[in-house]
Design a protein around this motif. Structure first.
Motif, PDB file in Angstrom:
ATOM      1  N   LEU A   1      29.345  28.540   0.798  1.00  0.00           N
ATOM      2  CA  LEU A   1      30.562  29.082   1.434  1.00  0.00           C
ATOM      3  C   LEU A   1      31.699  29.213   0.434  1.00  0.00           C
ATOM      4  O   LEU A   1      32.719  29.841   0.723  1.00  0.00           O
ATOM      5  N   LEU A   2      31.548  28.606  -0.725  1.00  0.00           N
ATOM      6  CA  LEU A   2      32.625  28.597  -1.723  1.00  0.00           C
ATOM      7  C   LEU A   2      33.075  30.018  -2.059  1.00  0.00           C
ATOM      8  O   LEU A   2      32.262  30.880  -2.363  1.00  0.00           O
TER       9      LEU A   2
ATOM     10  N   VAL B   1      33.125  28.899  10.966  1.00  0.00           N
ATOM     11  CA  VAL B   1      32.910  27.569  10.378  1.00  0.00           C
ATOM     12  C   VAL B   1      33.778  27.385   9.133  1.00  0.00           C
ATOM     13  O   VAL B   1      34.096  26.255   8.751  1.00  0.00           O
ATOM     14  N   ALA B   2      34.131  28.493   8.489  1.00  0.00           N
ATOM     15  CA  ALA B   2      35.084  28.478   7.383  1.00  0.00           C
ATOM     16  C   ALA B   2      35.729  29.865   7.383  1.00  0.00           C
ATOM     17  O   ALA B   2      35.200  30.810   7.975  1.00  0.00           O
ATOM     18  N   GLN B   3      36.869  29.947   6.693  1.00  0.00           N
ATOM     19  CA  GLN B   3      37.635  31.193   6.720  1.00  0.00           C
ATOM     20  C   GLN B   3      36.791  32.408   6.300  1.00  0.00           C
ATOM     21  O   GLN B   3      36.144  32.385   5.250  1.00  0.00           O
TER      22      GLN B   3
ATOM     23  N   VAL C   1      35.128  23.909  -0.589  1.00  0.00           N
ATOM     24  CA  VAL C   1      34.131  24.837  -0.030  1.00  0.00           C
ATOM     25  C   VAL C   1      34.647  25.480   1.258  1.00  0.00           C
ATOM     26  O   VAL C   1      34.218  26.563   1.652  1.00  0.00           O
ATOM     27  N   ALA C   2      35.557  24.804   1.935  1.00  0.00           N
ATOM     28  CA  ALA C   2      36.254  25.352   3.098  1.00  0.00           C
ATOM     29  C   ALA C   2      37.592  24.629   3.166  1.00  0.00           C
ATOM     30  O   ALA C   2      37.769  23.564   2.555  1.00  0.00           O
TER      31      ALA C   2
ATOM     32  N   LEU D   1      31.329  21.756   9.335  1.00  0.00           N
ATOM     33  CA  LEU D   1      32.657  22.058   8.787  1.00  0.00           C
ATOM     34  C   LEU D   1      33.602  22.609   9.851  1.00  0.00           C
ATOM     35  O   LEU D   1      34.804  22.716   9.627  1.00  0.00           O
TER      36      LEU D   1
ATOM     37  N   ARG E   1      34.043  33.401   7.383  1.00  0.00           N
ATOM     38  CA  ARG E   1      32.597  33.171   7.407  1.00  0.00           C
ATOM     39  C   ARG E   1      32.090  33.292   8.845  1.00  0.00           C
ATOM     40  O   ARG E   1      32.867  33.629   9.740  1.00  0.00           O
TER      41      ARG E   1
ATOM     42  N   TYR F   1      20.516  23.392   6.321  1.00  0.00           N
ATOM     43  CA  TYR F   1      21.455  24.250   5.596  1.00  0.00           C
ATOM     44  C   TYR F   1      22.601  24.690   6.522  1.00  0.00           C
ATOM     45  O   TYR F   1      23.779  24.540   6.190  1.00  0.00           O
TER      46      TYR F   1
ATOM     47  N   GLY G   1      24.912  21.891   7.794  1.00  0.00           N
ATOM     48  CA  GLY G   1      25.959  21.585   6.825  1.00  0.00           C
ATOM     49  C   GLY G   1      27.185  22.454   7.056  1.00  0.00           C
ATOM     50  O   GLY G   1      28.325  21.991   6.962  1.00  0.00           O
ATOM     51  N   GLN G   2      26.954  23.720   7.383  1.00  0.00           N
ATOM     52  CA  GLN G   2      28.072  24.645   7.635  1.00  0.00           C
ATOM     53  C   GLN G   2      28.713  24.370   8.991  1.00  0.00           C
ATOM     54  O   GLN G   2      29.941  24.389   9.129  1.00  0.00           O
TER      55      GLN G   2
ATOM     56  N   ARG H   1      38.349  20.773   3.148  1.00  0.00           N
ATOM     57  CA  ARG H   1      37.058  20.085   3.026  1.00  0.00           C
ATOM     58  C   ARG H   1      36.810  19.718   1.563  1.00  0.00           C
ATOM     59  O   ARG H   1      37.674  19.920   0.711  1.00  0.00           O
TER      60      ARG H   1
ATOM     61  N   GLN I   1      26.897  24.323   2.541  1.00  0.00           N
ATOM     62  CA  GLN I   1      28.359  24.253   2.373  1.00  0.00           C
ATOM     63  C   GLN I   1      28.798  24.869   1.052  1.00  0.00           C
ATOM     64  O   GLN I   1      29.790  25.586   0.989  1.00  0.00           O
TER      65      GLN I   1
END
Lengths: 164, 164
Positions: A161-162, B42-44, A42-43, B161, B46, B154, B157-158, A46, A158
């Motif tokens: 975010l995929l 928090v993620a690429q 998902v990241a 990460l 994002r 929600y 959760g992000q 992770r 999470q």
């Protein structure tokens, strides 16, 4: 308030509805893409989406004993999806298998939830002793459901975010 | 059930407690690292953590009018944190400023929540008409709080990460 029994039942229904709503959102998510997409993380570095599905099954399955409804249906998932992070175990069950487990568990839980009375929801959950429950009556079964609903939301955040 | 008014109040208290618990988890998260860490995504590709804090403020602030408690405190955040995704606006407020807004909003909401009666929680929220509410009495203020609690989960959760 005109009828407090009605109010109590209504609020419990709202909480169950919201559980079911977030549960459904997970189902919808895992039917959205080709199976291969769920093998992605998902990241970066992770958990993979497929692991999070297994993790949600293992955690939700834990509600059965915690709510005094019976034994876990998939106790073997604890060693794969609860005790260790993703990529610790070489082979995960397939997505198809996990989706079948998810459906079976959801049907079992929904069946129990529909039968439980307000008194049962407000009784202690099974990891709190009767003595401790007297000191803190908010440690009831309903609190477990509120917590697990938010746990689904947490991982939905999470999963969304995929990069599928 | 021995005392249903007590049960109703207790469940509402549980829901508010869980809201406060997830709210606190956000506060703890944003006090964990150096300020610079929250400028990371928090993620690429994002949202950045700082944007998600602003987003949570904007959404939670919206509860004030939705619950009939008054106007938004930070209506100017809608254009930055609600209408557009992260990186649409050149300059975000600083983390220090956002954390102050977060605290001010939380104190305001907590103050209201502590005063609201069960009847008020079970009354319609302000975006549902009295007619529609009669058809579906679960569209009440409590449902807004349940929803916003899960919204915090929600994004938590992000946030967790974040590679801080």
């Amino acid at each position: 308030m005109e009828n407090n029994q009605t109010s109590t039942n209504q609020i419990i229904k709202q909480i169950i509805n919201y559980w079911a709503d977030r549960n459904k959102a997970v189902t919808v998510f895992f039917n959205k893409y080709d199976d291969s997409a769920y093998l992605k993380e998902v990241a970066q570095n992770r958990s993979r989406a497929i692991y999070l599905l297994g993790h949600l099954i293992a955690v939700n399955d834990g509600m059965l004993p915690l709510l005094g409804l019976g034994e876990k249906i998939f106790p073997e998932f604890d060693a794969i999806f609860l005790s260790v992070p993703d990529k610790s175990v070489a082979d995960l069950p397939s997505l198809t298998e996990l989706k079948q487990c998810w459906e079976k568990l959801n049907a079992t839980l929904a069946n129990h939830f529909n039968k439980m009375t307000a008194d049962e929801w407000l009784d202690r959950h099974m990891s709190v002793s009767p003595e401790d429950f007297k000191l803190d009556p908010l440690r009831n079964k309903l609190n477990v459901l509120i917590n697990r609903t938010n746990h689904q939301s947490y991982h939905l955040g999470q999963l969304y975010l995929l990069n599928a």
